[in-house]
Design an enzyme around this catalytic site. Structure first.
Site, mmCIF file in Angstrom:
data_model
loop_
_atom_site.group_PDB
_atom_site.id
_atom_site.type_symbol
_atom_site.label_atom_id
_atom_site.label_comp_id
_atom_site.label_asym_id
_atom_site.label_seq_id
_atom_site.Cartn_x
_atom_site.Cartn_y
_atom_site.Cartn_z
ATOM 1 N N THR B 146 0.874 -1.188 0.000
ATOM 2 C CA THR B 146 0.000 0.000 0.000
ATOM 3 C C THR B 146 0.906 1.231 0.000
ATOM 4 O O THR B 146 1.339 1.670 -1.055
ATOM 5 C CB THR B 146 -0.988 -0.005 1.190
ATOM 6 O OG1 THR B 146 -0.274 -0.183 2.414
ATOM 7 C CG2 THR B 146 -2.012 -1.103 1.047
ATOM 8 N N LYS B 172 4.040 -6.808 3.701
ATOM 9 C CA LYS B 172 3.761 -5.408 3.440
ATOM 10 C C LYS B 172 3.409 -4.752 4.760
ATOM 11 O O LYS B 172 2.983 -5.416 5.720
ATOM 12 C CB LYS B 172 2.640 -5.212 2.418
ATOM 13 C CG LYS B 172 1.273 -5.697 2.796
ATOM 14 C CD LYS B 172 0.419 -4.833 3.669
ATOM 15 C CE LYS B 172 0.308 -3.405 3.209
ATOM 16 N NZ LYS B 172 -0.640 -2.674 4.155
ATOM 17 N N THR B 183 -1.962 -1.903 8.054
ATOM 18 C CA THR B 183 -2.015 -3.353 8.150
ATOM 19 C C THR B 183 -0.672 -4.011 7.872
ATOM 20 O O THR B 183 0.016 -3.652 6.940
ATOM 21 C CB THR B 183 -3.056 -3.875 7.151
ATOM 22 O OG1 THR B 183 -4.328 -3.459 7.600
ATOM 23 C CG2 THR B 183 -3.006 -5.379 7.045
ATOM 24 N N GLU B 269 6.250 4.591 7.441
ATOM 25 C CA GLU B 269 5.755 5.718 6.649
ATOM 26 C C GLU B 269 6.572 6.974 6.933
ATOM 27 O O GLU B 269 6.619 7.455 8.058
ATOM 28 C CB GLU B 269 4.263 5.940 6.916
ATOM 29 C CG GLU B 269 3.428 4.889 6.190
ATOM 30 C CD GLU B 269 1.968 4.859 6.589
ATOM 31 O OE1 GLU B 269 1.216 4.133 5.927
ATOM 32 O OE2 GLU B 269 1.588 5.556 7.534
ATOM 33 N N ASN B 391 -0.147 10.495 6.163
ATOM 34 C CA ASN B 391 -1.344 10.102 6.908
ATOM 35 C C ASN B 391 -2.378 11.199 7.009
ATOM 36 O O ASN B 391 -3.515 10.952 7.411
ATOM 37 C CB ASN B 391 -0.954 9.580 8.283
ATOM 38 C CG ASN B 391 -0.353 8.204 8.155
ATOM 39 O OD1 ASN B 391 -1.048 7.287 7.754
ATOM 40 N ND2 ASN B 391 0.929 8.090 8.418
ATOM 41 N N THR B 396 -8.019 10.018 0.681
ATOM 42 C CA THR B 396 -8.558 10.781 -0.446
ATOM 43 C C THR B 396 -7.596 10.785 -1.624
ATOM 44 O O THR B 396 -6.503 10.272 -1.547
ATOM 45 C CB THR B 396 -8.838 12.219 0.011
ATOM 46 O OG1 THR B 396 -7.717 12.690 0.734
ATOM 47 C CG2 THR B 396 -10.046 12.232 0.903
#
Lengths: 396, 396
Positions: B146, B172, B183, B269, B391, B396
């Site tokens: 992702t 992942k 996740t 991230e 984040n 969107t």
């Protein structure tokens, strides 16, 4: 007048001693003209700063006359010298005020693991005692700030027993995102006469509904402290558990703490918005509290609020891992007035209207668990670039 | 060849079905040519995605033939339709492969609370089954990503019982800062013959030392899943608890999981650095684990690492609120080779050398509790502006 000198018989001051920065007020003293009942709530961190350890001992007596506070240095992890320094701060304050050393409490906030610059702190205490004033609450509130951007003061008065009683307070603290180290300090003064045992009960009750709902239990700094002093100058008959005025006093104390806790969340490091999460119809009070706090402290939800993204999946997910018991297929979720989920499933809603809700300076989240009749409210703030900037370069 | 098709008798594929974005691979299938022993570890979140609920049932049989995975949609919080969709994905995969539906597992990752676009997923499964190949591991690893920026694959081979046995995997997951929702999916395949009960033990053991040390227990997404399949194509005699090869198999499986868990932390991230926290000489294993995880997941420490600030006070503070039992006055702390605290007190150290340690792509933290003989390692990453950007605008 709001704050720590709103109640009768209290003086305060805040001066610049150069503990860490030149020119910033950083030493405060709060003084009661009479012995006051005192109660406190302290950090649950295994690593406790020396002032916390000293206060925990001294509040057992139930009486205090003064509190000396410094910002810029936490006086934590400094070895035996740390306790000596904490004691020396109270000894100097006591000497200058002419009160017993055991009646003086001490709080510190700032960087961990650097010895206190006592050569600057001790003269600062001298200045602060000289500056004590019935109008000094604001200076004291300034002196306890670290990364706070707003003063946090509040006061409420009410009639009791034919007398006007005032409860006022000040707080500092703004590292509210995953609040694991930014110290919370809160001081509440009242001119009510209050039995020390009952004061202790009231402080625990108020903390559970205010500061413990912006910070996760056990996830607290080395220095977190809430102290309440009640000096009886208002002349009411002493408030005791079950006696006259006990309910209203407890509620007013809680109101003052909730106001200050909300102000802390709103002033979270880098925050642009206050997030208020209300969980209703939970099977137990604990379930309500767990779910509310978990959502209010989810970094992913906080980042979504910053981005004005109505990502309600992050809300139900954070409630789900909170430890609260509930049926995911029953849950309704509202963002402001907009219902975004019903029975655990997403509704199609107006994304623009939701973005507008998330653009306000307060974002209200309502989670209806539909399983009982308990509720709780927790507060947080959005996670922003500014938070990273502040905490990437706090110490240096 | 690394990854999910390194072991004999496995095929895989990854194709673009347009689940969320056009052109990104987003549907993967992993297929074993024989019935494989299967074991899994699943999220502890109260809110579980439908694929998780389905897998929890199906792994009880101990056997599986295939796994179908999609990214872009978590298939969580979608009501009864969610379970229908999860079943439909396995039914279609089973039909095309000619295997029993109960032998097919399914995983999803992505946004919560939006119905699965089955009109695109079902044809995607068709494409993926057609594309199955012994060299398809890399495509599958791409399709499950992702916000990951790096492929995560690994494989190890060793001799057992005169045969070469291979254990390979893919994972992942990159939302490692306060990892409450990004996740984790991890799939491990091996051509070893392994008793299903022993495989279950090994998977739990490996998860505790790998993924559970980058994510805090109970603080997991709606979809977290680790699945291991062992098809016996290597021809060894079945590995059982206490039997030949059981120790080495468990250790190799753990090594594969640790490699993938570290890769997830490094690819957190927005991360620029991997943080590895090792706690040694703890009174119990649980104390070591609690302290290591707490430090690795402290946002304040992560932000300090990003800012190259050797703020060790945030390390001892995070250990202090972790719930681990230890004596704060005994603790030694090292950043890389530099000792920054001894006996719970700061040492004067070369700040420039410390900043250099914090500039490396891996930051090693060693915490010596000096109270016992247990140790644990946890992984995290720094907290950066980029994390907030990602984040603040994920959905969107």
């Amino acid at each position: 007048m709001a704050g720590i000198t709103a109640a009768g018989g209290f003086k305060a001051s805040g001066v610049s001693a150069g503990v860490k920065y030149i020119g910033k007020k950083d030493v405060a003293v709060v003084y009661s003209e009479r012995d006051a009942s005192v109660a406190g709530v302290f950090t649950t961190n295994t690593v406790k700063a020396y002032p916390v350890l000293l206060n925990m001992e001294r509040v057992k007596a139930g009486k205090a006359r003064a509190v000396v506070v410094n910002s810029g240095n936490a006086n934590a992890c400094n070895g035996p010298r740390g306790m000596d320094d904490a004691r020396a701060m109270t000894a100097e304050t006591a000497r200058l005020l002419g009160v017993a050393e055991e009646r003086v409490l001490v709080c510190s906030t700032g960087v961990i693991g650097q010895p206190m610059p006592m050569d600057r702190v001790i003269p600062g205490i001298g200045e602060a005692v000289k500056a004590l004033s019935e109008r000094g609450g604001r200076d004291a509130a300034e002196a306890i700030m670290t990364t706070d951007t707003e003063l946090k003061e509040y006061a409420v008065s009410f009639e009791l027993d034919g007398r006007t009683v005032t409860v006022g307070g000040m707080a500092k603290g703004s590292g509210m995102i995953h609040p694991n180290m930014a110290t919370l300090l809160c001081f509440v003064t009242t001119d009510a006469a209050v039995d020390p045992e009952f004061l202790k009960e009231c402080v625990a009750y108020a903390a559970d509904r205010s500061f413990n709902m912006v910070t996760v239990d056990g996830d607290s700094s080395t220095n977190d402290t809430l102290l309440a002093l009640a000096n009886g100058v208002a002349g009411n008959s002493e408030i005791k558990a079950g006696g006259e005025g006990c309910g209203i006093f407890r509620d007013v104390l809680t109101e003052v703490c909730v106001f200050l806790a909300r102000a802390m969340a709103r002033d979270g490091e880098g925050a642009t918005k206050l997030i208020e999460v209300r969980v209703v119809n939970a099977p137990t009070g604990q379930d309500a509290r767990l779910a509310a706090r978990s959502v209010a402290s989810s970094t992913l939800f906080k980042a979504a609020v910053f981005g004005r993204d109505a990502n309600w999946g992050r809300i139900i997910c954070a409630a789900g891992y909170s430890g609260a018991q509930f049926n995911p297929d029953a849950v309704d979720i509202f963002l402001g007035d907009i219902q975004v989920a019903r029975g655990g499933q997403g509704l199609s809603f107006d994304e623009e209207a939701a973005a507008a809700v998330l653009s306000g300076d307060t974002v209200n989240v309502l989670i209806d668990l539909k399983e009982g009749q308990y509720e709780a409210v927790a507060w947080g703030c959005d996670l922003t670039y500014e938070y990273v900037r502040i905490n990437g370069d706090y110490r240096t």
